[in-house]
Design a protein around this motif. Structure first.
Motif, short mmCIF file in Angstrom:
data_model
loop_
_atom_site.label_atom_id
_atom_site.label_comp_id
_atom_site.label_asym_id
_atom_site.label_seq_id
_atom_site.Cartn_x
_atom_site.Cartn_y
_atom_site.Cartn_z
N LYS A 269 -7.25 -2.79 8.82
CA LYS A 269 -8.56 -2.45 8.26
C LYS A 269 -8.39 -1.73 6.94
CE LYS A 269 -10.64 -2.07 12.86
NZ LYS A 269 -11.38 -1.20 13.80
N SER A 270 -9.39 -1.85 6.09
CA SER A 270 -9.34 -1.17 4.79
C SER A 270 -9.62 0.31 4.97
CB SER A 270 -10.37 -1.78 3.84
OG SER A 270 -11.68 -1.66 4.37
N SER A 271 -9.11 1.12 4.08
CA SER A 271 -9.30 2.56 4.16
C SER A 271 -9.29 3.15 2.76
CB SER A 271 -8.20 3.20 5.02
OG SER A 271 -6.92 2.86 4.54
N SER A 272 -9.76 4.38 2.66
CA SER A 272 -9.78 5.07 1.38
C SER A 272 -9.43 6.53 1.61
CB SER A 272 -11.16 4.95 0.72
OG SER A 272 -12.14 5.61 1.50
N LYS B 246 0.83 -1.21 0.00
CA LYS B 246 0.00 0.00 0.00
C LYS B 246 0.86 1.26 0.00
CE LYS B 246 -3.16 -2.47 3.10
NZ LYS B 246 -3.78 -2.45 4.45
N THR C 212 -4.93 1.43 9.08
CA THR C 212 -4.06 0.59 8.23
C THR C 212 -3.23 -0.35 9.08
OG1 THR C 212 -3.93 2.32 6.53
CG2 THR C 212 -2.22 0.63 6.51
#
Length: 228
Positions: free
Chosen positions: A83-86, A16, A79
């Motif tokens: 957990k997912s993030s945007s 990422k 992160t």
């Protein structure tokens, strides 16, 4: 412990890194919008009331956008927690309790600048003392700003040297950016180089602080439960 934190931070951002750096650039550019309103940024002098007012408006805009840094800290904490993030998560502090997060960013910056003006070393020490403040506001939103700052100082007690060593490898790049910013006559070019340096190292520094916060907070909670 330092090596373990580094390894965990590296594992958290693996795959990422490019995205997190791009999002970090977005945060820097958002903040730069306010500063770019300053006439001095483009080589003008404050020779009229209008230019002075424009400069003041830019400073106010810059201050008003400070919660974007809090949002980035929250994003990195998520992160690290797997957990997912945007990118939209960076703007969460604007959507919820904006006034509180604005004041939090201003207070932390004010205290850091104030201590730095007194002496360089105390300023650096306070930088580490307040490093967990935004994470705490994420986990305990009902705490006041001063309570979050106090808790950050408490969690960092006796751990500032570890925090310094944790980000030591990124300090040279920061100093390079700062040197160019100070020494280059072109304000725009100097600011751009400094922006690039800060944006590049931000995800690595914040992720390491987030990992350190996770362990420090866990130790604190366990000790508190034993005491209770």
């Amino acid at each position: 412990m330092i090596q373990t934190w580094n390894e965990r931070a590296h594992a958290a951002v693996k795959g990422k890194t490019g995205t997190l750096i791009i999002w970090s650039f977005v945060c820097s550019i958002v903040l730069e919008v306010g500063l770019m309103m300053d006439p001095y940024y483009f080589g003008f002098e404050y020779d009229s009331l209008a230019l002075t007012l424009i400069s003041l408006a830019g400073l106010i805009l810059y201050a008003g956008l400070l919660p974007v840094i809090i949002g980035y800290n929250w994003l990195m904490l998520e992160t690290v927690r797997g957990k997912s993030s945007s990118l939209r998560d960076v703007f969460t502090p604007f959507r919820h309790r904006y006034g509180k997060h604005l004041l939090a960013g201003l207070l932390v910056m004010f205290f850091q600048v104030l201590w730095s003006l007194l002496l360089l070393v105390p300023g650096i020490v306070k930088y580490f003392s307040y490093a967990f403040t935004f994470f705490i506001l994420r986990d305990e939103p009902d705490l006041s700003i001063t309570e979050a700052i106090t808790k950050s100082r408490m969690l960092m007690r006796g751990r500032k040297w570890e925090a310094f060593k944790l980000i030591l490898s990124f300090i040279p790049l920061f100093l390079v950016g700062l040197t160019f910013f100070i020494s280059i006559e072109s304000v725009i070019l100097g600011s751009l180089i400094y922006l690039v340096a800060i944006a590049f190292i931000r995800p690595f520094i914040v992720s390491r602080f987030a990992v350190m916060y996770e362990d420090t907070r866990r130790e604190y909670d366990e000790q508190w439960n034993r005491s209770a």
